[in-house]
Design a protein around this motif. Structure first.
Motif, short mmCIF file in Angstrom:
data_model
loop_
_atom_site.label_atom_id
_atom_site.label_comp_id
_atom_site.label_asym_id
_atom_site.label_seq_id
_atom_site.Cartn_x
_atom_site.Cartn_y
_atom_site.Cartn_z
N THR A 232 0.86 -1.22 0.12
CA THR A 232 0.06 -0.11 -0.02
C THR A 232 0.77 1.18 -0.08
N ASN A 233 0.85 2.22 -0.91
CA ASN A 233 1.48 3.45 -1.14
C ASN A 233 0.96 4.46 -0.11
N ASN A 234 1.67 4.80 0.92
CA ASN A 234 0.99 5.84 1.69
C ASN A 234 2.03 7.24 1.59
N LEU A 235 2.85 7.07 0.53
CA LEU A 235 3.41 8.41 0.22
C LEU A 235 2.71 9.57 -0.26
N PRO A 236 2.75 10.75 0.00
CA PRO A 236 2.02 12.01 -0.36
C PRO A 236 1.78 11.83 -2.10
N PHE A 237 0.45 12.39 -2.29
CA PHE A 237 0.44 12.26 -3.88
C PHE A 237 1.63 13.39 -4.43
N GLN A 238 1.66 12.92 -5.77
CA GLN A 238 2.52 13.51 -6.60
C GLN A 238 2.17 13.41 -8.14
N GLY A 239 1.64 14.13 -8.92
CA GLY A 239 1.36 13.99 -10.28
C GLY A 239 2.69 13.49 -11.00
N ASP A 488 15.54 17.27 -14.71
CA ASP A 488 16.30 18.74 -15.05
C ASP A 488 16.00 19.77 -14.00
N GLY A 489 15.86 19.23 -12.65
CA GLY A 489 15.78 20.23 -11.47
C GLY A 489 14.48 20.98 -11.56
N ARG A 490 13.52 20.47 -12.46
CA ARG A 490 12.08 21.13 -12.35
C ARG A 490 11.44 20.87 -10.91
N PRO A 491 11.16 22.14 -10.39
CA PRO A 491 10.39 22.08 -8.81
C PRO A 491 9.15 21.09 -9.11
N ALA A 501 7.57 23.82 -2.62
CA ALA A 501 6.79 24.08 -3.94
C ALA A 501 7.75 24.94 -4.77
N ASP A 502 8.17 25.81 -4.17
CA ASP A 502 9.32 26.72 -4.92
C ASP A 502 10.53 26.08 -5.13
N GLY A 503 10.76 24.78 -4.75
CA GLY A 503 11.83 24.39 -5.01
C GLY A 503 13.17 24.27 -3.87
#
Length: 696
Positions: A232-239, A488-491, A501-503
């Motif tokens: 079961t994946n209980n890591l926080p959601f990330q698109g 490529d370091g994209r936040p 969120a700002d990296g």
């Protein structure tokens, strides 16, 4: 799959020689006849017998859903006393300079600002206590699974914080105890790490909840049967990195090289002789028409070992009024009637709870992250039909393409095929190799029988990659997969566990060093008895480094001398050698004498006997052996030996494990090895000659 040099996040594989393949075939043929000895009646009785271990729910619930919050708060006061009583027994072993609370636990890393991930909800990780230089070896718990039994695994976020004394700090700063100067001198006195990483937690292990020992050694009493592992994946959601498109849609690639999608996961095993099941790219865990997904997917995949996806309608419908109002996918009293692939991969408001059945070991299945305050993460239930297998040590770990580098080093555990499954014991596996060494053969069998592989000492070597280049002050490229920097370091593709969120980073490693642990502890103590064999099962979970293990004596000036300790190899990567034992000795060109050492690539498992000739205090080191990194030609990942000292021009620090007894050594100390004298009258065990036994 193609990778870009120094940007790969997948552990390197170990190439098998043709002789090893022949050995597998011979062993499987031999053990097939053994499986035939298990009668249908016995198999039926085994399946009908009650489970020896009930592994259904995680042992703690750090991420309560909305519906659980009320009951959790109501029972908080009742749980307070038991929580205090269960405080880690490791607390007494912390170094005194580490900040601790009243219970003796290290304090959390610095407060985190802002919200976590696209869901906009806070995400409190579990705080993990890492013992530093304990005078014992923490033991990994063991869980036994018989035919038809299963284990439930949760992958969750944990905060790690541990430190060592700075060997370069001045004596005055190191001895300062003034409260007014403690804050200003702390950076000089202590080299510390604060990091958030994934962790496996398995129910029913009784492992401390604040430790890295919640991923047990799973012993498989299911040979000639089947067992299951539910993740079961209980890591926080990330698109995913292709959003707003689903992978493969809108011109996006189905697979993207480089580290990405750090909170998506799955489960993979090594060392099991199982059908991998479906290995097609389109065999992913994702809903199409959730209300009919069970039937449609079953029909689609009928006749093959493919995943059958089924959305739990009741759980998906129990989103709650507030959450449902914020999601375009929330139906009244039931599952959404239609879910697009883009919503599944990109929409943080979509309910996550679902379960996918996977036959075999399919690394192309995706396990969706946790939807905060709505539902736990998606679950993958892998069912493994386990055929006749020789005793050996495998392992289980995440293998989602792009997130392997950051998840595997702190989320893995051994899988053990026990010697106890053999109906006639070791005689089903070994026989004398011939010649006049019958007595030595029986001595070896006695040693192995007294320490079967399923109860031998386990050394799981983990690490957190965090090395910084001293000249640029930036992470070395080998660290990128661990640090979750994103493509490529994209936040927007960085890990929400490690970046705002700002990296800006949420972690801290001012010393810029790599950190290795053994069984979740930093430089623990392993106990041996002189002239007596001890069996070790070693697992290297490092995804970026090799190990060259030796036992060394640390001299007063910090130099290292090879101790009178030797290794005898019994098996490697879940296979016994064709002939055993083999004394491990290396003598490179130009060396004065041979040295007993163990070479381990990433993901390697070693079954070995160790014996020291005299009592004393030694260290298990990497980087002090006869082999070292060629930094001139080592321009890609997976080619550096942990603990080696890079040239000064590279301007990279040594690992934190190179620090020992207030000195910086030329090799990494993974553990202290204390060799005690034999009891009076106890017999010594002489050195065994090579190849006194052979596998049948």
């Amino acid at each position: 799959m193609a990778t870009t040099p120094r940007r790969c996040s997948t552990p390197v594989g170990v190439h098998r020689r043709a002789a090893t393949g022949l050995l597998v075939a011979v062993l499987l043929l031999a053990s097939s006849s053994i499986c035939a000895l298990i009668t249908p009646a016995a198999a039926s009785a085994a399946s009908a017998a009650p489970s020896r271990r009930l592994l259904v729910q995680p042992h703690h619930k750090p991420h309560a859903t909305t519906s659980e919050a009320a009951s959790a708060s109501a029972s908080a006061s009742a749980d307070a006393s038991s929580s205090t009583a269960s405080a880690s027994s490791d607390a007494a072993d912390l170094l005194q300079f580490e900040p601790r609370d009243e219970a003796g636990h290290m304090l959390m890393p610095r407060p985190r600002a802002g919200a976590s991930g696209a869901s906009g909800a806070s995400f409190p990780p579990v705080h993990v206590h890492v013992p530093v230089r304990p005078d014992y070896l923490p033991q990994l718990p063991r869980v036994r699974l018989g035919h038809g039994e299963g284990a439930s695994i949760v992958i969750e976020a944990v905060d790690l914080k541990f430190a060592v004394r700075n060997p370069h700090a001045s004596a005055a700063a190191a001895s300062s105890s003034s409260s007014s100067s403690s804050s200003s001198s702390s950076s000089n006195e202590v080299l510390s790490l604060s990091f958030t990483a994934p962790r496996y937690a398995v129910a029913g292990t009784n492992a401390p909840a604040d430790s890295l020992r919640t991923a047990p050694a799973i012993i498989l009493d299911a040979v000639c049967g089947n067992f299951s592992l539910k993740l079961t994946n209980n890591l926080p959601f990330q698109g995913v990195s292709t959003c707003p498109n689903a992978p493969g849609d809108g011109g996006s690639l189905f697979f993207t090289n480089g580290p990405h999608d750090f909170e998506w996961t799955n489960l993979h095993t090594h060392g099991l002789k199982v059908d991998p099941g479906a290995v097609l790219f389109d065999n992913t865990c994702e809903p199409a028409q959730p209300g009919a997904a069970d039937t449609q997917q079953h029909k689609k995949n009928k006749g093959g070992h493919k995943a059958a996806a089924a959305v739990d309608a009741e759980a998906a419908g129990a989103i709650g009024a507030e959450a449902a109002a914020n999601t375009p996918l929330g139906g009244k009293g039931g599952a959404p009637t239609e879910v697009a692939r883009a919503d599944y991969y990109c929409n943080p408001k979509m309910s996550t709870d679902q379960i996918c059945e996977v036959m075999g070991d399919n690394v192309f299945v995706n396990d969706k992250p946790h939807r905060m305050a709505v539902a736990p993460g998606a679950s993958l239930r892998y069912t493994y039909p386990l055929g006749p297998s020789p005793p050996g040590v495998g392992w289980y770990h995440p293998h989602q393409h792009g997130s392997v580098g950051t998840q595997t080093p702190t989320s893995s555990g051994p899988l053990i095929i026990p010697e106890g499954w053999l109906p006639n014991g070791l005689t089903d596996l070994y026989e004398p190799a011939g010649g006049c060494q019958i007595a030595d053969f029986h001595t070896l069998m006695q040693v192995i029988k007294s320490q079967p592989i399923e109860s031998a000492t386990i050394l799981r070597i983990d690490a957190v990659w965090f090395r910084l280049n001293g000249g640029r002050g930036e992470p070395e490229e080998d660290s990128f997969p661990m640090l979750g920097t994103g493509l490529d370091g994209r936040p927007d593709t960085a890990s929400p566990l490690l970046y705002e969120a700002d990296g800006s980073p949420r972690f801290d490693n001012a010393a810029g060093r790599d950190w290795a642990m053994v069984n979740g502890a930093f430089q623990p103590t392993i106990s041996l008895t002189e002239k007596t064999y001890t069996r070790w099962e070693i697992l290297n979970t490092m995804t970026m480094k090799w190990l060259d293990l030796t036992i060394q004596e640390v001299n007063e000036d910090g130099s290292l001398t090879h101790a009178e300790c030797d290794f005898w190899l019994l098996g490697r990567d879940a296979l016994p050698l064709p002939k055993i034992p083999r004394r491990l000795q290396s003598k490179p060109r130009g060396a004065e004498a041979a040295v007993s050492d163990i070479i381990m690539s990433p993901g390697t498992r070693i079954d070995v006997l160790v014996k020291c000739a005299k009592p004393g205090s030694y260290v298990l080191a990497s980087g002090a052996g006869p082999f070292h990194t060629n930094y001139t030609t080592c321009q890609a990942t997976h080619c550096e030996i942990y603990g080696d000292v890079a040239p000064a021009a590279a301007q990279v620090p040594r690992s934190a494990n190179n620090i020992f007894e207030h000195r910086e050594l030329s090799a990494a100390v993974l553990a202290v090895v204390e060799v005690s004298p034999r009891e009076v009258g106890s017999p010594l065990q002489p050195d065994l000659p090579d190849y006194v036994a052979r596998t049948k």
